[in-house]
Motif scaffolding. Sequence first.
Motif, PDB file in Angstrom:
ATOM      1  N   UNK A   1       8.189  16.440  11.207  1.00  0.00           N
ATOM      2  CA  UNK A   1       8.335  15.622  10.003  1.00  0.00           C
ATOM      3  C   UNK A   1       9.298  16.258   9.010  1.00  0.00           C
ATOM      4  N   UNK A   2      10.022  15.415   8.299  1.00  0.00           N
ATOM      5  CA  UNK A   2      10.924  15.883   7.252  1.00  0.00           C
ATOM      6  C   UNK A   2      10.187  16.100   5.934  1.00  0.00           C
ATOM      7  N   UNK A   3       8.927  15.643   5.869  1.00  0.00           N
ATOM      8  CA  UNK A   3       8.115  15.813   4.664  1.00  0.00           C
ATOM      9  C   UNK A   3       7.506  17.209   4.670  1.00  0.00           C
ATOM     10  N   UNK A   4       7.621  17.901   3.545  1.00  0.00           N
ATOM     11  CA  UNK A   4       7.074  19.262   3.416  1.00  0.00           C
ATOM     12  C   UNK A   4       5.947  19.237   2.381  1.00  0.00           C
ATOM     13  N   UNK A   5       4.697  19.222   2.816  1.00  0.00           N
ATOM     14  CA  UNK A   5       3.587  19.173   1.858  1.00  0.00           C
ATOM     15  C   UNK A   5       3.590  20.374   0.919  1.00  0.00           C
ATOM     16  N   UNK A   6       3.107  20.165  -0.291  1.00  0.00           N
ATOM     17  CA  UNK A   6       2.956  21.272  -1.227  1.00  0.00           C
ATOM     18  C   UNK A   6       1.798  22.177  -0.817  1.00  0.00           C
TER      19      UNK A   6
ATOM     20  N   UNK B   1      -2.306  11.659   6.187  1.00  0.00           N
ATOM     21  CA  UNK B   1      -1.076  11.015   6.656  1.00  0.00           C
ATOM     22  C   UNK B   1       0.113  11.647   5.933  1.00  0.00           C
ATOM     23  N   UNK B   2       0.925  12.392   6.653  1.00  0.00           N
ATOM     24  CA  UNK B   2       2.027  13.115   6.029  1.00  0.00           C
ATOM     25  C   UNK B   2       3.080  12.168   5.456  1.00  0.00           C
ATOM     26  N   UNK B   3       3.212  10.983   6.032  1.00  0.00           N
ATOM     27  CA  UNK B   3       4.210  10.022   5.561  1.00  0.00           C
ATOM     28  C   UNK B   3       3.711   9.237   4.350  1.00  0.00           C
ATOM     29  N   UNK B   4       2.635   8.476   4.543  1.00  0.00           N
ATOM     30  CA  UNK B   4       2.155   7.587   3.493  1.00  0.00           C
ATOM     31  C   UNK B   4       1.474   8.319   2.349  1.00  0.00           C
ATOM     32  N   UNK B   5       0.629   9.287   2.682  1.00  0.00           N
ATOM     33  CA  UNK B   5      -0.120   9.997   1.644  1.00  0.00           C
ATOM     34  C   UNK B   5       0.751  11.033   0.933  1.00  0.00           C
TER      35      UNK B   5
ATOM     36  N   UNK C   1      -4.140  13.660  11.544  1.00  0.00           N
ATOM     37  CA  UNK C   1      -3.245  14.817  11.613  1.00  0.00           C
ATOM     38  C   UNK C   1      -3.016  15.236  13.057  1.00  0.00           C
ATOM     39  N   UNK C   2      -1.740  15.453  13.400  1.00  0.00           N
ATOM     40  CA  UNK C   2      -1.363  15.980  14.697  1.00  0.00           C
ATOM     41  C   UNK C   2      -0.301  17.049  14.469  1.00  0.00           C
ATOM     42  N   UNK C   3      -0.518  18.244  15.020  1.00  0.00           N
ATOM     43  CA  UNK C   3       0.388  19.362  14.785  1.00  0.00           C
ATOM     44  C   UNK C   3       1.807  19.048  15.225  1.00  0.00           C
ATOM     45  N   UNK C   4       1.960  18.339  16.342  1.00  0.00           N
ATOM     46  CA  UNK C   4       3.298  18.028  16.862  1.00  0.00           C
ATOM     47  C   UNK C   4       4.054  17.109  15.914  1.00  0.00           C
TER      48      UNK C   4
ATOM     49  N   UNK D   1       0.815  -1.209   0.000  1.00  0.00           N
ATOM     50  CA  UNK D   1       0.000   0.000   0.000  1.00  0.00           C
ATOM     51  C   UNK D   1       0.849   1.259   0.000  1.00  0.00           C
ATOM     52  N   UNK D   2       0.190   2.398   0.278  1.00  0.00           N
ATOM     53  CA  UNK D   2       0.930   3.655   0.413  1.00  0.00           C
ATOM     54  C   UNK D   2       1.972   3.506   1.512  1.00  0.00           C
ATOM     55  N   UNK D   3       3.198   3.998   1.342  1.00  0.00           N
ATOM     56  CA  UNK D   3       3.687   4.881   0.282  1.00  0.00           C
ATOM     57  C   UNK D   3       4.443   4.175  -0.848  1.00  0.00           C
ATOM     58  N   UNK D   4       4.176   2.891  -1.064  1.00  0.00           N
ATOM     59  CA  UNK D   4       4.886   2.127  -2.083  1.00  0.00           C
ATOM     60  C   UNK D   4       4.745   2.766  -3.474  1.00  0.00           C
ATOM     61  N   UNK D   5       5.856   2.921  -4.175  1.00  0.00           N
ATOM     62  CA  UNK D   5       5.860   3.569  -5.489  1.00  0.00           C
ATOM     63  C   UNK D   5       5.004   2.797  -6.490  1.00  0.00           C
ATOM     64  N   UNK D   6       5.082   1.459  -6.456  1.00  0.00           N
ATOM     65  CA  UNK D   6       4.309   0.657  -7.395  1.00  0.00           C
ATOM     66  C   UNK D   6       2.810   0.848  -7.190  1.00  0.00           C
TER      67      UNK D   6
END
Length: 259
Positions: free
Chosen positions: A242-247, A211-215, A234-237, A184-189
């Motif tokens: 997180x190292x992910x920066x959403x667009x 989900x900031x990681x998988x989605x 979603x949790x603000x903390x 499943x997410x976050x798998x590229x395939x």
Amino acid sequence: MNIRPRLVLFDLDGTLYVGDTPIPGAIDCLAALRAQGIALRFLTNTTTKSQQQLVGQLRAMGFTLGDNELISAPVAARLALEKMQQQAGRQLRIWPLVADAIQPDFSNFVIDEQQPDYVVLGDIGDRWDLALINRLFQVMHSGAELIALHKGRFWQTGDGLKADIGFFVAGLEYVCSKNALVMGKPNRDFFQLILDSAGVAASDALMVGDDIDSDVGGAQQMGIVGCLVKTGKFRASYFAQSSVCPDMVLDSVADLTVR
């Protein structure tokens, strides 16, 4: 951020609804996107319900979607196993350690809990215990490979956040010195499968999820624009560290507009 995607991908639980209640404005958001001629796909790592059950659940809540617009992690696993079975030139032996509702998804394979080629691991609720973990350790130590329907860290329930099966997947990887094939997410395939189903390039797609990681992270690694909504898990903390920066970051899917 202005974007005019040809395809919008949506996570389900926590993004479009929580429990059996739609997020306010979610149904209208999807209708507005369809009215603009934008294709929609619905992605989920949920492994406790079949494809038909998930589609039926969404329709019962008032969402409109086609049978083939929703693609779940179990469906992706079945497709991957069918491809591997064809390449092997024989029926694969698998141990589908999954919810009863999706057991039929794996009926085309030989079920073998003693000497499987693959262990298929999904959500099994309270069936986890030390005896089961040791059985899994033994068959994997004897050569079975692990297919994880997803590797989620935690998920949102009516009672708050709860640990997800990533806890067990990571533990089995560690004790068996093997890496699971995550479906499943976050798998590229998995993301590529969704893009291919709509005939759309990653650069023309937008992913919306809680989900900031998988989605979001999973989408961005494919070149898909990632939008995080502040509902569901979603949790603000967690977002802050997180190292992910959403667009894009929105309070809710109801705030999504494209032009």
